[in-house]
Design a protein around this motif. Structure first.
Motif, PDB file in Angstrom:
ATOM      1  N   ILE A   1      -6.628  14.131 -16.405  1.00 40.36           N
ATOM      2  CA  ILE A   1      -7.775  13.217 -16.693  1.00 40.36           C
ATOM      3  C   ILE A   1      -7.243  11.840 -17.116  1.00 40.36           C
ATOM      4  CG2 ILE A   1      -8.390  14.104 -18.733  1.00 40.36           C
ATOM      5  CD1 ILE A   1     -11.023  12.965 -15.941  1.00 40.36           C
ATOM      6  N   SER A   2      -6.230  11.869 -18.014  1.00 44.50           N
ATOM      7  CA  SER A   2      -5.761  10.414 -18.635  1.00 44.50           C
ATOM      8  C   SER A   2      -5.135   9.733 -17.744  1.00 44.50           C
ATOM      9  CB  SER A   2      -5.292  10.805 -19.816  1.00 44.50           C
ATOM     10  OG  SER A   2      -3.945  11.304 -19.446  1.00 44.50           O
ATOM     11  N   ILE A   3      -4.458  10.174 -16.668  1.00 45.56           N
ATOM     12  CA  ILE A   3      -3.843   9.451 -15.649  1.00 45.56           C
ATOM     13  C   ILE A   3      -4.876   8.840 -14.642  1.00 45.56           C
ATOM     14  CG2 ILE A   3      -2.119   9.540 -13.643  1.00 45.56           C
ATOM     15  CD1 ILE A   3      -0.679  10.077 -16.445  1.00 45.56           C
ATOM     16  N   TRP A   4      -5.900   9.919 -14.190  1.00 43.10           N
ATOM     17  CA  TRP A   4      -6.806   9.382 -13.351  1.00 43.10           C
ATOM     18  C   TRP A   4      -7.673   8.187 -13.994  1.00 43.10           C
ATOM     19  CZ3 TRP A   4      -6.356   9.688  -8.405  1.00 43.10           C
ATOM     20  CH2 TRP A   4      -5.873  10.862  -8.134  1.00 43.10           C
ATOM     21  N   LYS A   5      -7.643   8.190 -15.293  1.00 41.40           N
ATOM     22  CA  LYS A   5      -8.680   7.228 -16.023  1.00 41.40           C
ATOM     23  C   LYS A   5      -7.767   5.827 -15.929  1.00 41.40           C
ATOM     24  CE  LYS A   5     -11.628   9.409 -19.300  1.00 41.40           C
ATOM     25  NZ  LYS A   5     -11.606   9.972 -20.623  1.00 41.40           N
ATOM     26  N   LYS A   6      -6.642   5.847 -15.840  1.00 42.68           N
ATOM     27  CA  LYS A   6      -5.792   4.703 -15.917  1.00 42.68           C
ATOM     28  C   LYS A   6      -5.832   4.046 -14.380  1.00 42.68           C
ATOM     29  CE  LYS A   6      -2.778   5.648 -19.764  1.00 42.68           C
ATOM     30  NZ  LYS A   6      -1.298   5.952 -20.143  1.00 42.68           N
ATOM     31  N   ILE A   7      -5.634   5.152 -13.389  1.00 42.16           N
ATOM     32  CA  ILE A   7      -5.772   4.762 -12.163  1.00 42.16           C
ATOM     33  C   ILE A   7      -7.129   4.117 -11.860  1.00 42.16           C
ATOM     34  CG2 ILE A   7      -5.789   5.540  -9.634  1.00 42.16           C
ATOM     35  CD1 ILE A   7      -3.550   7.559 -10.647  1.00 42.16           C
ATOM     36  N   ALA A   8      -8.135   4.724 -12.425  1.00 41.86           N
ATOM     37  CA  ALA A   8      -9.642   4.332 -12.143  1.00 41.86           C
ATOM     38  C   ALA A   8      -9.749   2.750 -12.730  1.00 41.86           C
ATOM     39  CB  ALA A   8     -10.586   5.271 -12.621  1.00 41.86           C
ATOM     40  N   SER A   9      -9.190   2.738 -13.663  1.00 39.98           N
ATOM     41  CA  SER A   9      -9.390   1.305 -14.321  1.00 39.98           C
ATOM     42  C   SER A   9      -8.956   0.366 -13.349  1.00 39.98           C
ATOM     43  CB  SER A   9      -9.042   1.150 -15.709  1.00 39.98           C
ATOM     44  OG  SER A   9      -7.704   0.874 -15.923  1.00 39.98           O
ATOM     45  N   VAL A  10      -7.650   0.442 -12.727  1.00 42.35           N
ATOM     46  CA  VAL A  10      -7.163  -0.474 -11.914  1.00 42.35           C
ATOM     47  C   VAL A  10      -8.172  -0.624 -10.651  1.00 42.35           C
ATOM     48  CG1 VAL A  10      -5.176  -1.036 -10.389  1.00 42.35           C
ATOM     49  CG2 VAL A  10      -4.850  -0.016 -12.478  1.00 42.35           C
ATOM     50  N   ALA A  11      -8.570   0.462 -10.441  1.00 47.27           N
ATOM     51  CA  ALA A  11      -9.311   0.667  -8.896  1.00 47.27           C
ATOM     52  C   ALA A  11     -10.524  -0.211  -9.201  1.00 47.27           C
ATOM     53  CB  ALA A  11      -9.690   2.036  -8.400  1.00 47.27           C
ATOM     54  N   ILE A  12     -11.120  -0.079 -10.218  1.00 50.35           N
ATOM     55  CA  ILE A  12     -12.490  -0.715 -10.724  1.00 50.35           C
ATOM     56  C   ILE A  12     -12.268  -2.217 -10.332  1.00 50.35           C
ATOM     57  CG2 ILE A  12     -14.307  -1.396 -12.408  1.00 50.35           C
ATOM     58  CD1 ILE A  12     -13.586   1.842 -13.071  1.00 50.35           C
ATOM     59  N   LYS A  13     -11.140  -2.750 -10.976  1.00 50.22           N
ATOM     60  CA  LYS A  13     -10.964  -4.241 -10.994  1.00 50.22           C
ATOM     61  C   LYS A  13     -10.624  -4.440  -9.559  1.00 50.22           C
ATOM     62  CE  LYS A  13      -8.506  -5.335 -15.367  1.00 50.22           C
ATOM     63  NZ  LYS A  13      -7.297  -4.971 -15.925  1.00 50.22           N
ATOM     64  N   LEU A  14     -10.029  -3.896  -8.877  1.00 47.33           N
ATOM     65  CA  LEU A  14      -9.719  -4.354  -7.428  1.00 47.33           C
ATOM     66  C   LEU A  14     -11.043  -4.258  -6.524  1.00 47.33           C
ATOM     67  CD1 LEU A  14      -6.397  -2.168  -6.480  1.00 47.33           C
ATOM     68  CD2 LEU A  14      -6.658  -4.705  -7.091  1.00 47.33           C
ATOM     69  N   SER A  15     -11.993  -3.367  -6.787  1.00 45.94           N
ATOM     70  CA  SER A  15     -13.222  -3.469  -6.031  1.00 45.94           C
ATOM     71  C   SER A  15     -14.137  -4.431  -6.469  1.00 45.94           C
ATOM     72  CB  SER A  15     -13.603  -2.065  -5.601  1.00 45.94           C
ATOM     73  OG  SER A  15     -13.674  -1.341  -6.885  1.00 45.94           O
ATOM     74  N   SER A  16     -14.114  -4.897  -7.578  1.00 44.68           N
ATOM     75  CA  SER A  16     -15.229  -5.486  -8.468  1.00 44.68           C
ATOM     76  C   SER A  16     -15.291  -7.123  -7.508  1.00 44.68           C
ATOM     77  CB  SER A  16     -15.041  -5.911  -9.719  1.00 44.68           C
ATOM     78  OG  SER A  16     -13.697  -6.473 -10.013  1.00 44.68           O
ATOM     79  N   ALA A  17     -16.225  -7.838  -7.779  1.00 46.91           N
ATOM     80  CA  ALA A  17     -16.440  -9.169  -7.291  1.00 46.91           C
ATOM     81  C   ALA A  17     -16.427  -9.952  -8.253  1.00 46.91           C
ATOM     82  CB  ALA A  17     -17.689  -9.309  -6.501  1.00 46.91           C
ATOM     83  N   GLN A  18     -15.423 -10.849  -8.418  1.00 47.23           N
ATOM     84  CA  GLN A  18     -15.353 -11.822  -9.584  1.00 47.23           C
ATOM     85  C   GLN A  18     -16.250 -13.235  -9.268  1.00 47.23           C
ATOM     86  OE1 GLN A  18     -11.277 -12.728 -10.922  1.00 47.23           O
ATOM     87  NE2 GLN A  18     -10.459 -11.074  -9.457  1.00 47.23           N
ATOM     88  N   VAL A  19     -17.247 -13.220 -10.197  1.00 48.52           N
ATOM     89  CA  VAL A  19     -18.343 -14.400  -9.845  1.00 48.52           C
ATOM     90  C   VAL A  19     -18.243 -15.001 -11.404  1.00 48.52           C
ATOM     91  CG1 VAL A  19     -19.539 -12.948  -8.194  1.00 48.52           C
ATOM     92  CG2 VAL A  19     -20.053 -12.701 -10.705  1.00 48.52           C
ATOM     93  N   ASP A  20     -18.774 -16.238 -11.331  1.00 53.87           N
ATOM     94  CA  ASP A  20     -18.776 -17.246 -12.473  1.00 53.87           C
ATOM     95  C   ASP A  20     -20.051 -16.641 -13.346  1.00 53.87           C
ATOM     96  OD1 ASP A  20     -18.193 -19.103 -14.248  1.00 53.87           O
ATOM     97  OD2 ASP A  20     -18.681 -20.799 -13.101  1.00 53.87           O
ATOM     98  N   GLU A  21     -20.045 -16.106 -14.218  1.00 55.40           N
ATOM     99  CA  GLU A  21     -21.186 -15.435 -15.055  1.00 55.40           C
ATOM    100  C   GLU A  21     -22.278 -16.757 -15.550  1.00 55.40           C
ATOM    101  OE1 GLU A  21     -21.343 -12.113 -18.398  1.00 55.40           O
ATOM    102  OE2 GLU A  21     -21.248 -14.293 -19.437  1.00 55.40           O
ATOM    103  N   PRO A  22     -21.654 -17.575 -16.206  1.00 51.82           N
ATOM    104  CA  PRO A  22     -22.538 -18.592 -16.713  1.00 51.82           C
ATOM    105  C   PRO A  22     -23.397 -19.056 -15.508  1.00 51.82           C
ATOM    106  CG  PRO A  22     -20.776 -19.156 -17.526  1.00 51.82           C
ATOM    107  CD  PRO A  22     -20.245 -18.209 -16.547  1.00 51.82           C
ATOM    108  N   VAL A  23     -23.056 -19.305 -14.438  1.00 51.48           N
ATOM    109  CA  VAL A  23     -24.080 -19.830 -13.297  1.00 51.48           C
ATOM    110  C   VAL A  23     -25.152 -18.808 -13.099  1.00 51.48           C
ATOM    111  CG1 VAL A  23     -23.961 -20.506 -10.656  1.00 51.48           C
ATOM    112  CG2 VAL A  23     -22.017 -21.101 -12.182  1.00 51.48           C
ATOM    113  N   SER A  24     -24.804 -17.580 -13.094  1.00 51.77           N
ATOM    114  CA  SER A  24     -25.890 -16.748 -12.689  1.00 51.77           C
ATOM    115  C   SER A  24     -26.956 -16.344 -13.748  1.00 51.77           C
ATOM    116  CB  SER A  24     -25.252 -15.302 -12.274  1.00 51.77           C
ATOM    117  OG  SER A  24     -24.394 -15.325 -11.246  1.00 51.77           O
ATOM    118  N   ILE A  25     -26.282 -16.562 -14.795  1.00 54.95           N
ATOM    119  CA  ILE A  25     -27.209 -15.985 -15.946  1.00 54.95           C
ATOM    120  C   ILE A  25     -28.168 -17.123 -16.575  1.00 54.95           C
ATOM    121  CG2 ILE A  25     -25.815 -14.053 -16.872  1.00 54.95           C
ATOM    122  CD1 ILE A  25     -25.082 -15.876 -19.283  1.00 54.95           C
TER     123      ILE A  25
END
Lengths: 416, 353
Positions: free
Chosen positions: A302-326
């Motif tokens: 599970i610890s290896i999968w968690k490390k892989i997951a944290s990279v995978a989350i970064k890759l599929s997230s959308a990088q938006v400029d937070e101050p503009v949206s909030i």
């Protein structure tokens, strides 16, 4: 007349001609919006403007020929009131800003520049926090745009659209994509469901699309004990929300050519990486089935999968400029206005057209030719189908007007 | 269909208000015509003040329904923010307990009805779905979810940690009950009649004075003074702690993570256990024994205050100081250490002059 003043005069007259020849459409419910403008000859911004009819709006643009034009994402009872309390906030469209400036791209190292205002030292790439020569922290940055920057922004845009359509149930008709006229895209969501969202609610949406705070245990990726035997269970391809995204992203990651370096950067030990690399196809198959088999590989816990997951989350997230949206009082660029730093049109694009949209062609406005002299080294750039440059300092060149406007607005060349 | 018992369990909802309206009660004659209701309201208030609990008497639904607006009348007439919050928190906890055991049909009716938890009612659907090892029974539109869930600062309440699809956020029954209870709390906190508009007849005025006396006594014995208060405006704390301290001072409710963060931070900078306990005395649901236990436990384990990155995730970070916005500090303790040094140096220079 000094050459910069001459350049500004030309830019203003060209912008003026554009506003005269084109009937700029008003944004939706424009009488409830606040407008803001930056002029060529005055510092600061004119804010708290409002227009009661279309002709008044067009007249203002034609008379004042702004360098940059903005309007609020919010709707107000009295947009002209000088403070936010007096305006009577009625709601705001949800806005996302994807700016290449905030994305890590290799091209920046070749075309962005910095100059120390104290000692004049120069360098390529991102502005350092401190001048390496005199240690001053007052450093100017000259940013550039290229296909690579804007394509990276487009990649983020596609990821964001997928979140909006699949997860948030926003329809294509409720979304307007606007090329900012410079380094990115603005995404406007016109929907009753988001209009009254608080700033905190908008922040939560930004956190959702950027994967901030995702905890894989909450997505169902956990180690369980069945009859004394440990086993790993987790989301599958069809799991709603981040669970399914995580599985898709891991599968994509195992199909990519640079998986080895990604796993290494994730802090996974060498012997474990070897197991994963030798079983890439097996992992893809195990995670593609329903239910997925997360414990397919011996030695990958599970610890290896968690490390892989944290990279995978970064890759599929959308990088938006937070101050503009909030910021629920934010002014955003007025659609169809011209961007004062490029001369490009701030142009709305439909979801269907975005794939083919080419900012260096479709947002270009001006036609004709002019001669310019370069004040500084100018990297390669493209306008339409034509690639220009690079040009050296003091080089004189006759260029199409659209390219001239871009260079004058960027303040890298002057009229000769 | 909601019964009289339901209205007694949830006396803030629209049908309960409608039920009360039928009685056409006049404040001037309330104490004479309905002494049992006034007595029950007084008892409810005593329990709220002393125990932090909104009690429930299950054998007289009518009194329970009618006592609720009387409790609110007294709270508005007293105009004490601490009491208002303590009442809202106690009532919300009771609602949450009832909702966890409630029939699904009733939950749907209460949540969807306009005016109960929001102006238009919640867009809520009953649908069972198993995701991994977890069973979700409900899905709620993200607009309604966010209107309330943003008040929780626990990471499990972040929307990204729930299955979300086509505009709906999946929730377990327990989660929905908690969320609805919070919405009940927000709803009753949002409506109030300013004190100056309330004129009570003599009999009610005497009760009000008794209650005020009890509040005064309770505040003196339990809340006491906050010893760290003087430092709140001293500028030594990072903005995140400063904001929490200001809210603590006003007696506002803090989330679980905010409480832990404040506790760890204060222990880290060397505050005595008792001083840290005192910080929480104004909390609407303050429980001395439990707080003492938590503080002692945290101290013995030596927990460290959360990092800035973690605080950002919880929505606790308030980067109003340039050290924070420029990202030059990674933990609020670093801010405190640096600022203490600067302030100490300034004081020394001043003294030398």
């Amino acid at each position: 007349m000094k050459s910069r003043a001459k350049s500004i005069l030309l830019l203003k007259s060209l912008f003026g001609a554009y506003y005269k020849e084109n009937d700029i459409p008003t944004p939706p419910q424009f009488s409830k919006r606040e407008f803001g403008f930056m002029l060529w000859t005055k510092e600061g911004m004119i804010r708290h403007k409002t227009f009661y009819n279309r002709s008044e709006f067009l007249m203002f643009l034609r008379k004042n020929v702004p360098k940059n034009a903005y309007r609020s994402a919010a709707y107000y009872l009295d947009p002209e009131a000088q403070n936010m309390e007096g305006k009577g906030w009625l709601g705001a469209d949800l806005i996302f800003d994807i700016d290449a400036d905030h994305l890590v791209t290799k091209c920046k190292e070749t075309h962005d520049k910095w100059v120390c205002t104290n000692c004049g030292a120069k360098g390529l790439g991102k502005r350092p926090d401190q001048c390496p020569n005199c240690k001053s922290t007052v450093i100017d940055e000259i940013t550039w745009i290229c296909d690579q920057c804007l394509n990276s922004a487009k990649d983020e845009l596609f990821k964001l659209l997928d979140f909006l359509f699949s997860d948030f149930g926003i329809s294509k008709e409720e979304v307007k994509i606007v090329y900012s006229g410079h380094r990115g895209y603005h995404i406007h969501v016109y929907s009753e469901t988001v209009r009254e969202l608080s700033s905190e609610g908008r922040r939560e949406i930004v956190d959702y699309v950027s994967g901030t705070g995702v905890r894989v245990e909450n997505l169902g990726l956990v180690e369980i004990s069945v009859g004394g035997r440990k086993s790993i269970v987790g989301p599958d391809l069809n799991t709603e929300g981040w669970g399914g995204r995580l599985v898709k992203s891991i599968i994509k990651l195992f199909s990519s050519h640079n998986i080895e370096s990604i796993l290494r950067d994730a802090g996974i030990q060498r012997n474990k990486i070897e197991i994963l690399l030798n079983n890439k196809e097996k992992v893809i198959k195990a995670l593609s089935t329903i239910p997925p088999r997360w414990d397919i590989l011996q030695g990958i816990g599970i610890s290896i999968w968690k490390k892989i997951a944290s990279v995978a989350i970064k890759l599929s997230s959308a990088q938006v400029d937070e101050p503009v949206s909030i910021d629920v009082h934010r002014l955003i660029r007025l659609e169809y206005s011209l961007h004062g730093s490029t001369g490009f049109k701030v142009i709305p694009i439909s979801v269907a057209e975005i794939e083919k949209f080419d900012p260096f062609k479709d947002a270009v406005v001006f036609k004709g030719e002019k001669e310019v002299i370069f004040r500084d080294y100018c990297p390669e750039f493209r306008i339409g189908e034509e690639v220009f440059g690079p040009y050296q300092e003091d080089e004189k060149v006759e260029l199409p007007l659209s390219a001239v406007v871009f260079l004058l607005a960027k303040n890298i060349a002057e009229l000769s | 269909m909601l019964t009289k018992e339901d209205l007694a369990k949830y006396p803030s909802i629209e049908p309960a208000r409608e039920y009360v309206r039928q009685f056409n009660i006049d404040i001037a004659t309330l104490a004479d015509e309905y002494p049992a209701i006034v007595n029950r309201a007084r008892q409810i208030l005593r329990d709220i003040i002393v125990k932090g609990v909104y009690t429930y008497v299950s054998n007289d639904f009518e009194t329970e329904i009618l006592a609720f607006p009387v409790v609110r009348l007294f709270i508005d007439a007293i105009g004490d923010d601490w009491l208002r919050r303590r009442f809202a928190v106690a009532f919300s906890k009771r609602v949450g307990q009832f909702l966890q055991k409630e029939e699904n049909e009733k939950i749907l009716e209460i949540a969807r009805m306009p005016g109960n938890v929001s102006e238009h009612g919640w867009n809520l659907i009953y649908e069972i779905k198993r995701v991994g090892v977890k069973f979700y029974e409900w899905k709620l539109h993200f607009k309604d979810y966010l209107s309330t869930a943003v008040h929780f600062h626990d990471i499990t309440w972040k929307m990204c940690n729930h299955p979300v699809s086509n505009g709906y956020v999946r929730l377990t029954k327990r989660e929905l009950a908690r969320l609805l209870a919070e919405a009940f709390k927000e709803k009753i906190l949002e409506k109030r009649v300013p004190k100056r508009f309330i004129e009570l007849p003599d009999k009610l005025m005497r009760i009000l004075e008794d209650i005020e006396e009890l509040i005064k006594k309770y505040k003196k014995e339990v809340i006491r003074e906050i010893p760290i208060k003087a430092e709140i405006t001293g500028g030594v704390y990072p903005p995140c702690i400063q904001y929490i301290l200001e809210r603590t001072e006003r007696g506002e409710n803090l989330s679980h993570v905010e409480r832990l963060f404040l506790m760890f931070f204060m222990l880290d900078i060397g505050k005595a256990e008792e001083d840290v306990v005192n910080l929480f005395r104004k909390m609407p649901d303050f429980n001395e024994e439990r707080t003492k236990y938590y503080v002692k436990h945290a101290k013995s384990k030596g927990y460290t205050a959360h990092n800035c990155d973690t605080l950002k995730t919880y929505g606790i970070c308030r980067p109003t100081h340039k050290w924070c916005s420029e990202g030059t500090i990674k933990n609020p303790l670093v801010f405190y250490g640096r600022m203490s040094y600067i302030l100490h140096k300034e004081r020394r220079t001043k003294n030398e002059k």
